[in-house]
Scaffold this active site. Structure first.
Site, mmCIF file in Angstrom:
data_model
loop_
_atom_site.group_PDB
_atom_site.id
_atom_site.type_symbol
_atom_site.label_atom_id
_atom_site.label_comp_id
_atom_site.label_asym_id
_atom_site.label_seq_id
_atom_site.Cartn_x
_atom_site.Cartn_y
_atom_site.Cartn_z
ATOM 1 C CD GLN A 1 19.453 8.431 40.319
ATOM 2 O OE1 GLN A 1 19.068 7.445 40.682
ATOM 3 N NE2 GLN A 1 20.517 9.053 41.086
ATOM 4 C CD GLU B 1 18.195 20.586 39.726
ATOM 5 O OE1 GLU B 1 17.935 21.667 40.700
ATOM 6 O OE2 GLU B 1 19.360 20.967 39.368
ATOM 7 C CB VAL C 1 16.728 11.812 43.854
ATOM 8 C CG1 VAL C 1 16.200 10.335 43.717
ATOM 9 C CG2 VAL C 1 18.034 12.018 43.596
ATOM 10 C CE LYS D 1 12.026 18.035 41.587
ATOM 11 N NZ LYS D 1 11.028 18.918 40.643
ATOM 12 C CG ASP E 1 11.510 19.990 31.337
ATOM 13 O OD1 ASP E 1 11.379 19.720 30.068
ATOM 14 O OD2 ASP E 1 11.689 19.274 32.055
HETATM 15 N N1 LIG Z 1 3.225 15.958 42.260
HETATM 16 C C1 LIG Z 1 3.713 14.607 41.773
HETATM 17 N N2 LIG Z 1 2.692 13.607 41.601
HETATM 18 C C2 LIG Z 1 2.957 12.660 41.039
HETATM 19 N N3 LIG Z 1 4.060 12.500 40.244
HETATM 20 C C3 LIG Z 1 5.034 13.295 40.851
HETATM 21 C C4 LIG Z 1 4.587 14.527 41.255
HETATM 22 N N4 LIG Z 1 6.022 15.120 41.109
HETATM 23 C C5 LIG Z 1 6.743 14.450 40.218
HETATM 24 N N5 LIG Z 1 6.268 13.230 40.029
HETATM 25 C C6 LIG Z 1 6.720 12.091 39.189
HETATM 26 O O1 LIG Z 1 8.336 12.284 39.158
HETATM 27 C C7 LIG Z 1 8.854 12.245 38.149
HETATM 28 C C8 LIG Z 1 10.082 13.415 38.254
HETATM 29 O O2 LIG Z 1 9.590 14.612 38.736
HETATM 30 P P1 LIG Z 1 10.514 15.905 38.374
HETATM 31 O O3 LIG Z 1 11.909 15.926 38.812
HETATM 32 O O4 LIG Z 1 9.303 17.061 39.318
HETATM 33 O O5 LIG Z 1 10.107 16.174 37.079
HETATM 34 C C9 LIG Z 1 7.607 12.943 37.220
HETATM 35 O O6 LIG Z 1 7.993 12.887 35.757
HETATM 36 C C10 LIG Z 1 6.604 12.084 37.750
HETATM 37 O O7 LIG Z 1 6.480 10.976 37.242
#
Ligand SMILES: Nc1ncnc2c1ncn2[C@@H]1O[C@H](COP(=O)(O)O)[C@@H](O)[C@H]1O
Lengths: 266, 176
Positions: free
Chosen positions: A24, A27, A29, A54, A163
């Protein structure tokens, strides 16, 4: 607060799509699920493949109309970028599966796996920790060269990540070799098109800082390997590539100096 | 035939069939408005995933009252398209007089399913084959798909999976 958002998303997705909270952020979840949003369930496969959902929750402090526009803009921005990046030869990013722009929800391919012996999810940070007993082994070296190549391909094509931490690089084990790991870049929420050396220099600097902060004893060698992989991509493009690489490295150096000064002062 | 529902939208059931060697496309076209089906030229579809991505989008649009054509079945054609030009979507994905391979999509309220008696094979003069990736791959025309979805010249897919990825993105991102 958190439970409220989970309930909203679960309600939106219906009980047919059971979700697990992964992260979470400010921006978005992020959830995982085993149910594909639209492909007919193949009984053999169920339970194996995971998907990322997402969701960008509404912000109560924002005016509803502005909130909806922003949600739409960011959801679309990230989806559009992923779709573009996926078509770049050699670049590895998650596949975009579905996008509900009205509700700020995108579905992505799940990448990575749990590392052996409770070493956590296979992002670059955990991957390096997992290898700390033999920090300069060949698998680490090959993997970091490939990390550099991924960033090189991204920058050469005039995209930036925005980032680039070691958590936003996911190591995916190759189907054909247990010791082969292919880095993928995730979370393009702050990414975009840019041909400015400054933006690219900042990407590199952010990654360097991340590696120094979590793997300080080995960071010099690690960053060197990453930059070696990065440079290879540019060097493949002849004189133009070499020239651009030189400018970029110079700016990376400057960004780094600026960063040092800032940390020294305060 | 595939009979399926989209998990998020269980109130509707989808029946999808595939026919080859069809000889009455012109006749079907002339009566198309009378039938509660979407008829799609299989040349334009490379995988089940492509078609299902569009059907998912139909229900997302419906969910937010954004349907732009007169029925859910005609919205299927629009949702396959990379642009929001309805006429062009119908022309591209719909049947031509000489279409030989036809995909037929029926969208039925799940509660009405037991009452559904329409026998699609009586409308289509052709041979029904399994609706699967193998057949779609065989019937599709990569050049037509490339043209419809306006792939970048630099994008040279090596497999149907890569084509699918590109078209699924285009379908999800239309009009954005
Ligand atoms: N395509 C993906 N495959 C696996 N884990 C993901 C993926 N996208 C997001 N995550 C997990 O969700 C967390 C937060 O996602 P984000 O908000 O896109 O940075 C990341 O640090 C990953 O642990």
């Amino acid at each position: 607060m958190s439970q409220e958002i989970i309930d909203i998303v679960q309600n939106y997705l219906t009980p047919n799509i059971p979700i697990t909270l992964v992260s979470q952020g400010a921006e978005a979840v992020v959830f995982t699920t085993h149910v594909h949003p639209y492909l007919p369930q193949d009984s053999n496969k169920t339970g194996e493949t995971k998907y990322i959902i997402k969701y960008r929750p509404h912000k109560k402090y924002r005016h509803p109309v502005i909130d909806q526009q922003l949600t739409k803009k960011r959801t679309l921005g990230e989806s559009r970028l992923l779709a573009k990046l996926y078509q770049i030869d050699g670049l590895k990013v998650p596949k975009l599966i579905a996008c509900d722009q009205y509700n700020g929800c995108i579905w992505l391919e799940f990448l990575g796996s749990q590392l052996p012996d409770n070493n956590g999810f296979s992002n670059l940070k955990h991957f390096l920790w997992w290898n700390k007993a033999d920090p300069y082994n060949n698998v680490v070296k090959e993997s970091l060269l490939k990390v550099g190549q991924q960033i090189g391909i991204l920058h050469w094509n005039d995209y930036v990540h925005g980032d680039l931490t070691s958590s936003n690089i996911v190591m995916v084990q190759d189907k054909l070799g247990v010791n082969v790991w292919n880095p993928h870049l995730i979370d393009f929420g702050l990414g975009g098109v840019s041909n400015m050396v400054e933006d690219k220099g900042v990407d590199l600097y952010v990654l360097e800082r991340a590696i120094i902060s979590t793997h300080s004893a080995f960071s010099d060698q690690y960053v060197e390997w990453i930059m070696q992989g990065f440079s290879q991509v540019y060097e493949q493009h002849g004189a133009t590539g070499e020239k651009k690489l030189k400018e970029l490295l110079k700016r990376f150096h400057e960004v780094r100096m600026r960063g040092r000064k800032r940390t020294m002062i305060g | 035939m595939i009979q399926t529902t989209i998990p998020q939208f269980p109130d509707f059931t989808l029946k999808i069939s595939l026919f080859k060697d069809v000889i009455n496309s012109a006749e079907i076209r002339s009566k198309i408005a009378d039938y509660p089906f979407a008829f799609i030229d299989a040349k334009t579809i490379c995988s089940v995933e492509q078609l299902m991505a569009a059907l998912y989008r139909v229900f997302i649009e419906k969910n937010y009252n954004r349907i732009r054509t007169k029925s859910l079945t005609s919205e299927c054609l629009l949702c396959l398209a990379p642009t929001s030009n309805i006429g062009e979507a119908f022309r591209r994905f719909g049947l031509k007089d000489d279409t030989k391979e036809v995909i037929c999509v029926q969208i039925i309220p799940t509660e009405d399913l037991p009452l559904d008696e329409v026998d699609i094979s009586s409308l289509i003069d052709g041979f029904e084959v399994d609706m699967n990736d193998e057949h779609l791959k065989q019937f599709c025309d990569k050049n037509i798909i490339r043209e419809i979805y306006k792939f970048d010249a630099s994008f040279q897919p090596n497999s149907i999976e890569e084509v699918t990825r590109a078209v699924v993105s285009a379908i999800q991102l239309r009009g954005m």
